[in-house]
Motif scaffolding. Structure first.
Motif, PDB file in Angstrom:
ATOM      1  N   ASN A   1      -7.946   7.958  -4.279  1.00 27.68           N
ATOM      2  CA  ASN A   1      -7.218   9.208  -4.526  1.00 27.68           C
ATOM      3  C   ASN A   1      -6.161   9.468  -3.459  1.00 27.68           C
ATOM      4  O   ASN A   1      -5.393  10.431  -3.564  1.00 27.68           O
ATOM      5  CB  ASN A   1      -8.191  10.392  -4.587  1.00 27.68           C
ATOM      6  N   LYS A   2      -6.097   8.600  -2.435  1.00 30.91           N
ATOM      7  CA  LYS A   2      -5.100   8.776  -1.378  1.00 30.91           C
ATOM      8  C   LYS A   2      -4.072   7.642  -1.373  1.00 30.91           C
ATOM      9  O   LYS A   2      -2.893   7.874  -1.090  1.00 30.91           O
ATOM     10  CB  LYS A   2      -5.790   8.861  -0.012  1.00 30.91           C
ATOM     11  N   TYR A   3      -4.526   6.420  -1.680  1.00 35.04           N
ATOM     12  CA  TYR A   3      -3.619   5.270  -1.645  1.00 35.04           C
ATOM     13  C   TYR A   3      -3.763   4.422  -2.906  1.00 35.04           C
ATOM     14  O   TYR A   3      -4.828   4.367  -3.508  1.00 35.04           O
ATOM     15  CB  TYR A   3      -3.920   4.390  -0.425  1.00 35.04           C
ATOM     16  N   GLU A   4      -2.676   3.758  -3.261  1.00 37.94           N
ATOM     17  CA  GLU A   4      -2.677   2.804  -4.356  1.00 37.94           C
ATOM     18  C   GLU A   4      -2.221   1.444  -3.839  1.00 37.94           C
ATOM     19  O   GLU A   4      -1.413   1.365  -2.894  1.00 37.94           O
ATOM     20  CB  GLU A   4      -1.732   3.257  -5.471  1.00 37.94           C
ATOM     21  N   ILE A   5      -2.730   0.384  -4.454  1.00 36.94           N
ATOM     22  CA  ILE A   5      -2.365  -0.980  -4.065  1.00 36.94           C
ATOM     23  C   ILE A   5      -1.518  -1.603  -5.160  1.00 36.94           C
ATOM     24  O   ILE A   5      -1.905  -1.608  -6.330  1.00 36.94           O
ATOM     25  CB  ILE A   5      -3.621  -1.850  -3.819  1.00 36.94           C
TER      26      ILE A   5
ATOM     27  N   LEU B   1       0.865  -1.181   0.000  1.00 40.23           N
ATOM     28  CA  LEU B   1       0.000   0.000   0.000  1.00 40.23           C
ATOM     29  C   LEU B   1       0.900   1.228   0.000  1.00 40.23           C
ATOM     30  O   LEU B   1       1.718   1.406   0.916  1.00 40.23           O
ATOM     31  CB  LEU B   1      -0.917   0.010   1.218  1.00 40.23           C
ATOM     32  N   VAL B   2       0.773   2.060  -1.045  1.00 42.07           N
ATOM     33  CA  VAL B   2       1.636   3.233  -1.186  1.00 42.07           C
ATOM     34  C   VAL B   2       0.782   4.492  -1.332  1.00 42.07           C
ATOM     35  O   VAL B   2      -0.415   4.420  -1.602  1.00 42.07           O
ATOM     36  CB  VAL B   2       2.571   3.094  -2.409  1.00 42.07           C
ATOM     37  N   LYS B   3       1.421   5.626  -1.146  1.00 42.58           N
ATOM     38  CA  LYS B   3       0.720   6.895  -1.309  1.00 42.58           C
ATOM     39  C   LYS B   3       0.358   7.101  -2.787  1.00 42.58           C
ATOM     40  O   LYS B   3       1.001   6.551  -3.691  1.00 42.58           O
ATOM     41  CB  LYS B   3       1.606   8.049  -0.823  1.00 42.58           C
ATOM     42  N   LYS B   4      -0.670   7.900  -3.021  1.00 43.75           N
ATOM     43  CA  LYS B   4      -1.133   8.171  -4.378  1.00 43.75           C
ATOM     44  C   LYS B   4       0.022   8.662  -5.258  1.00 43.75           C
ATOM     45  O   LYS B   4       0.796   9.541  -4.867  1.00 43.75           O
ATOM     46  CB  LYS B   4      -2.249   9.225  -4.347  1.00 43.75           C
ATOM     47  N   GLY B   5       0.132   8.072  -6.439  1.00 45.59           N
ATOM     48  CA  GLY B   5       1.202   8.439  -7.344  1.00 45.59           C
ATOM     49  C   GLY B   5       2.453   7.601  -7.181  1.00 45.59           C
ATOM     50  O   GLY B   5       3.370   7.680  -7.982  1.00 45.59           O
ATOM     51  N   ASN B   6       2.478   6.787  -6.096  1.00 49.50           N
ATOM     52  CA  ASN B   6       3.614   5.898  -5.836  1.00 49.50           C
ATOM     53  C   ASN B   6       4.940   6.641  -5.981  1.00 49.50           C
ATOM     54  O   ASN B   6       5.777   6.303  -6.827  1.00 49.50           O
ATOM     55  CB  ASN B   6       3.566   4.700  -6.790  1.00 49.50           C
TER      56      ASN B   6
ATOM     57  N   LEU C   1      -9.397  -2.769   2.250  1.00 49.52           N
ATOM     58  CA  LEU C   1     -10.226  -2.147   3.282  1.00 49.52           C
ATOM     59  C   LEU C   1      -9.814  -0.683   3.480  1.00 49.52           C
ATOM     60  O   LEU C   1     -10.658   0.209   3.575  1.00 49.52           O
ATOM     61  CB  LEU C   1     -10.092  -2.912   4.600  1.00 49.52           C
ATOM     62  N   ILE C   2      -8.513  -0.431   3.529  1.00 47.24           N
ATOM     63  CA  ILE C   2      -8.003   0.929   3.705  1.00 47.24           C
ATOM     64  C   ILE C   2      -8.381   1.797   2.506  1.00 47.24           C
ATOM     65  O   ILE C   2      -8.845   2.929   2.656  1.00 47.24           O
ATOM     66  CB  ILE C   2      -6.472   0.910   3.893  1.00 47.24           C
ATOM     67  N   GLN C   3      -8.184   1.259   1.312  1.00 49.75           N
ATOM     68  CA  GLN C   3      -8.498   2.017   0.104  1.00 49.75           C
ATOM     69  C   GLN C   3      -9.991   2.329   0.013  1.00 49.75           C
ATOM     70  O   GLN C   3     -10.385   3.428  -0.384  1.00 49.75           O
ATOM     71  CB  GLN C   3      -8.043   1.253  -1.136  1.00 49.75           C
ATOM     72  N   ASN C   4     -10.827   1.370   0.409  1.00 55.22           N
ATOM     73  CA  ASN C   4     -12.273   1.600   0.402  1.00 55.22           C
ATOM     74  C   ASN C   4     -12.669   2.676   1.407  1.00 55.22           C
ATOM     75  O   ASN C   4     -13.613   3.444   1.184  1.00 55.22           O
ATOM     76  CB  ASN C   4     -13.015   0.303   0.712  1.00 55.22           C
ATOM     77  N   GLN C   5     -11.942   2.724   2.517  1.00 54.72           N
ATOM     78  CA  GLN C   5     -12.267   3.684   3.571  1.00 54.72           C
ATOM     79  C   GLN C   5     -11.796   5.094   3.232  1.00 54.72           C
ATOM     80  O   GLN C   5     -12.498   6.069   3.489  1.00 54.72           O
ATOM     81  CB  GLN C   5     -11.637   3.237   4.898  1.00 54.72           C
ATOM     82  N   PHE C   6     -10.594   5.200   2.645  1.00 55.74           N
ATOM     83  CA  PHE C   6     -10.012   6.518   2.409  1.00 55.74           C
ATOM     84  C   PHE C   6     -10.032   6.958   0.944  1.00 55.74           C
ATOM     85  O   PHE C   6      -9.754   8.112   0.641  1.00 55.74           O
ATOM     86  CB  PHE C   6      -8.560   6.541   2.921  1.00 55.74           C
ATOM     87  N   GLY C   7     -10.337   6.011   0.048  1.00 53.43           N
ATOM     88  CA  GLY C   7     -10.442   6.360  -1.363  1.00 53.43           C
ATOM     89  C   GLY C   7      -9.170   6.100  -2.149  1.00 53.43           C
ATOM     90  O   GLY C   7      -8.064   6.178  -1.600  1.00 53.43           O
TER      91      GLY C   7
ATOM     92  N   ASP D   1       6.849   4.774   3.828  1.00 54.27           N
ATOM     93  CA  ASP D   1       6.507   4.982   2.422  1.00 54.27           C
ATOM     94  C   ASP D   1       5.618   3.874   1.885  1.00 54.27           C
ATOM     95  O   ASP D   1       4.906   4.071   0.889  1.00 54.27           O
ATOM     96  CB  ASP D   1       7.789   5.026   1.575  1.00 54.27           C
ATOM     97  N   VAL D   2       5.681   2.703   2.527  1.00 59.18           N
ATOM     98  CA  VAL D   2       4.910   1.556   2.035  1.00 59.18           C
ATOM     99  C   VAL D   2       4.501   0.671   3.210  1.00 59.18           C
ATOM    100  O   VAL D   2       5.301   0.420   4.115  1.00 59.18           O
ATOM    101  CB  VAL D   2       5.726   0.740   1.002  1.00 59.18           C
TER     102      VAL D   2
END
Length: 344
Positions: free
Chosen positions: A234-238, A128-133, A226-232, A215-216
């Motif tokens: 636009n904030k995290y990438e898998i 799990l990384v920040k948007k834009g990796n 679950l995290i991506q569904n909760q925060f969207g 960073d990851v």
């Protein structure tokens, strides 16, 4: 009227009132599920649906399901030390197997009692990384780059952490043509980049998401979803590295405990329910890959990455017990690597 008669009548009234009160009490069946750290949301919904399912079959039996959550290994230790769980739903075979080997709480053939070696669903490891990796992390080798800050659970206390360690080791081992020396060098770089070793998967999530460290985050695919569904998105990438490790979620009822607790029938029904189509939809919704009758197949495959997954025992050509001794026992490979980079 003598004092003796008065006391006798008072006692009769007290006994009558006690019996009347007890007859009005509705007794409940209580089931305790000892589970791994990041399964709270999944089993909260599973439990709600199973209670309704059980009520339809047994309308006179009021069922309460309680949960206990922590790192899978810690949970197994708690059961061995007396936690009277009726069922266990863990994330590593060895954490169930130890209940037989050390406590004889379950039979040796516990994996044969339910389909797919008693693992109703599975997952794999994800980044799990920040948007834009921004650190350009796409595979295990990228985690060895200087300056990358990694968060994942401690392999000593968490099955989640052990899967991460074993997936990384295998990737480096294959990339280095099975050269142990070069594999260890890669593992040292990887482990040196770990900034926090939390005790369990949910604690690692909190470190990465709530405290904004690292960073990851390396965690189960289901937890990242679950995290991506909760925060969207636009904030995290898998990122799902390929190849990857097959994470099994073995379950069993604890024979000695269900006999003591009088919960054998409901405990067995609870675990069998995990294989039903109704439960599969819930499990799938929470980001886990579910088991089809044809084998290890996703019923909703379009939401998952198509990747090559290896089974630990097949890839390492060892039993889980031997893998634990080689890599995670005191003085084992993990301790050797951490000591060599000054982190032990």
């Amino acid at each position: 009227m003598t004092i003796t008669c008065i006391i006798y009548r008072i006692l009769k009234i007290i006994i009558f009132l006690y019996c009347f009160e007890q007859s009005a009490v509705v007794y409940s069946t209580v089931l305790l599920n000892s589970s791994y750290d990041v399964s709270r949301e999944l089993f909260s919904e599973i439990n709600f649906n199973f209670i309704e399912y059980w009520k339809n079959i047994h309308p006179d039996d009021t069922l309460i399901i309680k949960q206990s959550h922590a790192g899978s290994t810690r949970q197994a230790m708690a059961v061995l030390q007396g936690l009277r769980a009726d069922v266990v739903t863990y994330n590593q075979v060895i954490d169930v197997q130890i209940l037989y080997e050390r406590g004889k709480l379950i039979p040796k053939n516990w994996q044969d009692r339910l389909p797919n070696r008693s693992s109703p669903f599975f997952s794999t490891m994800s980044f799990l990384v920040k948007k834009g990796n921004p650190k350009e992390i796409y595979n295990w080798n990228d985690l060895t780059k200087e300056g990358v800050k990694i968060i994942f659970p401690n392999p000593k206390t968490s099955g989640n952490g052990r899967y991460t360690y074993l997936a990384a080791w295998n990737a480096f081992f294959q990339d280095n043509c099975k050269n142990i020396k070069h594999t260890r060098n890669q593992m040292r770089k990887f482990l040196k980049n770990v900034v926090v070793f939390d005790t369990g998967g949910r604690a690692s999530t909190a470190t990465f998401v709530d405290r904004n460290h690292g960073d990851v985050l390396i965690n189960f695919e289901s937890e990242s979803k679950l995290i991506q569904n909760q925060f969207g998105s636009n904030k995290y990438e898998i990122i799902i590295p390929n190849p990857n490790i097959l994470v099994e979620f073995p379950v069993t009822w604890i024979d000695k405990n269900v006999i003591k607790n009088g919960t054998k029938n409901v405990a067995q029904a609870y675990l069998q329910y995990l294989y039903t189509d109704e439960a599969k939809k819930i499990i799938n919704k929470f980001g886990y890959r579910v088991i089809d009758t044809a084998g290890v197949i996703d019923t909703n495959f379009n939401i998952f990455s198509d990747i090559q997954l290896f089974k630990v025992e097949e890839q390492y050509k060892e039993s889980w017990s031997n893998i634990m001794k080689i890599h995670f026992q005191r003085g084992g490979e993990l301790d050797y690597l951490l000591s060599s980079i000054g982190q032990y």
